[in-house]
Write a protein that holds these residues in place. Sequence first.
Motif, PDB file in Angstrom:
ATOM      1  N   GLU A  95       8.417 -35.231   3.610  1.00 51.36           N
ATOM      2  CA  GLU A  95       9.451 -34.666   2.738  1.00 51.36           C
ATOM      3  C   GLU A  95       8.844 -34.000   1.510  1.00 51.36           C
ATOM      4  OE1 GLU A  95      13.358 -35.954   0.073  1.00 51.36           O
ATOM      5  OE2 GLU A  95      12.512 -37.346   1.531  1.00 51.36           O
ATOM      6  N   VAL A  96       7.938 -34.712   0.813  1.00 52.27           N
ATOM      7  CA  VAL A  96       7.426 -34.161  -0.452  1.00 52.27           C
ATOM      8  C   VAL A  96       6.501 -32.964  -0.216  1.00 52.27           C
ATOM      9  CG1 VAL A  96       7.634 -36.352  -1.673  1.00 52.27           C
ATOM     10  CG2 VAL A  96       5.479 -35.782  -0.528  1.00 52.27           C
ATOM     11  N   CYS A  97       6.027 -32.801   1.015  1.00 49.98           N
ATOM     12  CA  CYS A  97       5.177 -31.652   1.314  1.00 49.98           C
ATOM     13  C   CYS A  97       5.965 -30.474   1.901  1.00 49.98           C
ATOM     14  CB  CYS A  97       4.065 -32.047   2.302  1.00 49.98           C
ATOM     15  SG  CYS A  97       2.842 -33.186   1.592  1.00 49.98           S
ATOM     16  N   SER A  98       7.258 -30.621   2.045  1.00 53.93           N
ATOM     17  CA  SER A  98       8.082 -29.560   2.626  1.00 53.93           C
ATOM     18  C   SER A  98       8.351 -28.462   1.599  1.00 53.93           C
ATOM     19  CB  SER A  98       9.412 -30.152   3.114  1.00 53.93           C
ATOM     20  OG  SER A  98      10.180 -30.616   2.009  1.00 53.93           O
ATOM     21  N   PRO A  99       8.572 -27.224   2.046  1.00 56.09           N
ATOM     22  CA  PRO A  99       8.876 -26.124   1.126  1.00 56.09           C
ATOM     23  C   PRO A  99      10.135 -26.382   0.295  1.00 56.09           C
ATOM     24  CG  PRO A  99       8.290 -25.281   3.289  1.00 56.09           C
ATOM     25  CD  PRO A  99       8.422 -26.758   3.440  1.00 56.09           C
ATOM     26  N   SER A 100      11.140 -27.019   0.917  1.00 54.69           N
ATOM     27  CA  SER A 100      12.379 -27.266   0.173  1.00 54.69           C
ATOM     28  C   SER A 100      12.147 -28.229  -0.993  1.00 54.69           C
ATOM     29  CB  SER A 100      13.449 -27.829   1.115  1.00 54.69           C
ATOM     30  OG  SER A 100      13.018 -29.057   1.684  1.00 54.69           O
ATOM     31  N   PHE A 101      11.273 -29.216  -0.782  1.00 60.19           N
ATOM     32  CA  PHE A 101      10.988 -30.162  -1.871  1.00 60.19           C
ATOM     33  C   PHE A 101      10.203 -29.460  -2.980  1.00 60.19           C
ATOM     34  CE2 PHE A 101       8.828 -33.564  -4.110  1.00 60.19           C
ATOM     35  CZ  PHE A 101       9.828 -34.521  -4.245  1.00 60.19           C
ATOM     36  N   ALA A 102       9.313 -28.563  -2.589  1.00 59.01           N
ATOM     37  CA  ALA A 102       8.553 -27.803  -3.590  1.00 59.01           C
ATOM     38  C   ALA A 102       9.497 -26.977  -4.461  1.00 59.01           C
ATOM     39  CB  ALA A 102       7.533 -26.913  -2.901  1.00 59.01           C
ATOM     40  N   GLU A 103      10.533 -26.436  -3.850  1.00 60.31           N
ATOM     41  CA  GLU A 103      11.519 -25.672  -4.627  1.00 60.31           C
ATOM     42  C   GLU A 103      12.283 -26.575  -5.585  1.00 60.31           C
ATOM     43  OE1 GLU A 103      14.010 -23.714  -1.844  1.00 60.31           O
ATOM     44  OE2 GLU A 103      12.427 -22.373  -1.066  1.00 60.31           O
ATOM     45  N   ARG A 104      12.664 -27.762  -5.112  1.00 62.96           N
ATOM     46  CA  ARG A 104      13.370 -28.708  -5.979  1.00 62.96           C
ATOM     47  C   ARG A 104      12.489 -29.128  -7.153  1.00 62.96           C
ATOM     48  NH1 ARG A 104      15.223 -33.781  -3.021  1.00 62.96           N
ATOM     49  NH2 ARG A 104      13.946 -33.053  -1.278  1.00 62.96           N
ATOM     50  N   LEU A 105      11.210 -29.336  -6.847  1.00 60.79           N
ATOM     51  CA  LEU A 105      10.281 -29.766  -7.890  1.00 60.79           C
ATOM     52  C   LEU A 105      10.096 -28.659  -8.926  1.00 60.79           C
ATOM     53  CD1 LEU A 105       8.797 -32.497  -8.096  1.00 60.79           C
ATOM     54  CD2 LEU A 105       6.733 -31.341  -7.299  1.00 60.79           C
ATOM     55  N   ALA A 106      10.011 -27.420  -8.441  1.00 62.84           N
ATOM     56  CA  ALA A 106       9.835 -26.295  -9.361  1.00 62.84           C
ATOM     57  C   ALA A 106      11.055 -26.101 -10.251  1.00 62.84           C
ATOM     58  CB  ALA A 106       9.544 -25.023  -8.568  1.00 62.84           C
ATOM     59  N   ALA A 107      12.219 -26.514  -9.759  1.00 62.36           N
ATOM     60  CA  ALA A 107      13.440 -26.361 -10.547  1.00 62.36           C
ATOM     61  C   ALA A 107      13.565 -27.402 -11.653  1.00 62.36           C
ATOM     62  CB  ALA A 107      14.658 -26.453  -9.628  1.00 62.36           C
ATOM     63  N   CYS A 108      12.761 -28.455 -11.599  1.00 64.57           N
ATOM     64  CA  CYS A 108      12.797 -29.486 -12.637  1.00 64.57           C
ATOM     65  C   CYS A 108      12.201 -28.925 -13.922  1.00 64.57           C
ATOM     66  CB  CYS A 108      12.024 -30.726 -12.197  1.00 64.57           C
ATOM     67  SG  CYS A 108      12.750 -31.584 -10.775  1.00 64.57           S
TER      68      CYS A 108
END
Length: 311
Positions: A95-108
Amino acid sequence: MSLPDQSAGRSGRFNRRRFLEVLGTVGVAGGIGAGLYGRAQWQRAALAGAMLHDAQQVMVPREQRELQTLPVRARNEIRDWFHAHCLNASEFAYEVCSPSFAERLAACGTEELKQQCVANAFLARVVSAEEVQERLQVIAQELGNELDASWRGCCQELSLRWQMQISGGGYEVSLPRDLAARLDQLVRHSLNEAMQTADGSLAPSFTDAVSSIGTAALLAVPVVVVIPELALSAFFVRALWVLVEYVVRLVSGRVQGLQAEITHRVAMLGRRLGSEYESELRHCIGQLHQWQQDAVRSFTEDYSRSAISII
């Protein structure tokens, strides 16, 4: 005309002599009273000291055994329990390596929000907060029951030793039969006081609801409010945040092929968690021992005062 003067002189000498006699009597009585008081104080101190000496011979070896064995058992149990949950580590890593999680992390917007995002994923995929707290309660209850049983045995031995100490001493008050209950009241009072003054620990109402003093002492660990509706044991948060900060750095760097490394780091978290828990329980057990020592000291002082009167 000289007779009245002579009579007045004799009267004055009589009054002075009477005053000195009374003063001497009062002084003798005061000296006797001071002597009796001093002797009683010495006897009280001697009795309390002898009882404390007996207590140390019983309590110190027991305390050393508990500190050497129980925290280590807790460390091994929480570590082995967590390793079973590491089977879910691959899901967390995916999960944490998925592109969608990277987008969520960048939005923080802040580093703290990024860390919270990773922590939420861990608690959802690897082990939940409820499972952690439930396991800690199970371990605390198991070890707390052992602490209680050991303390009851200690109180029984103290009662026997103290009974031999005061037997035939002519003391005014006999040793209470419910010694363990008397001491438990003092220990519980210290536990509740500690909960009232501690910052970030379990509430006093919680320790009141737990009948086992040993269990309550092991559960009375500092907690951290992760989010408004979630509080976790501080030692667990410390161990988890080492992993969280590491994952945030890796994922934010957008490095490829991180799943295996993250899975490995989750497995290592069990060792860190066990070490943190061992340290926390060693502190909790040490505090319990101090409260028990204080209870014994307070009891011996109160008993010596009631058993030996001033007069």
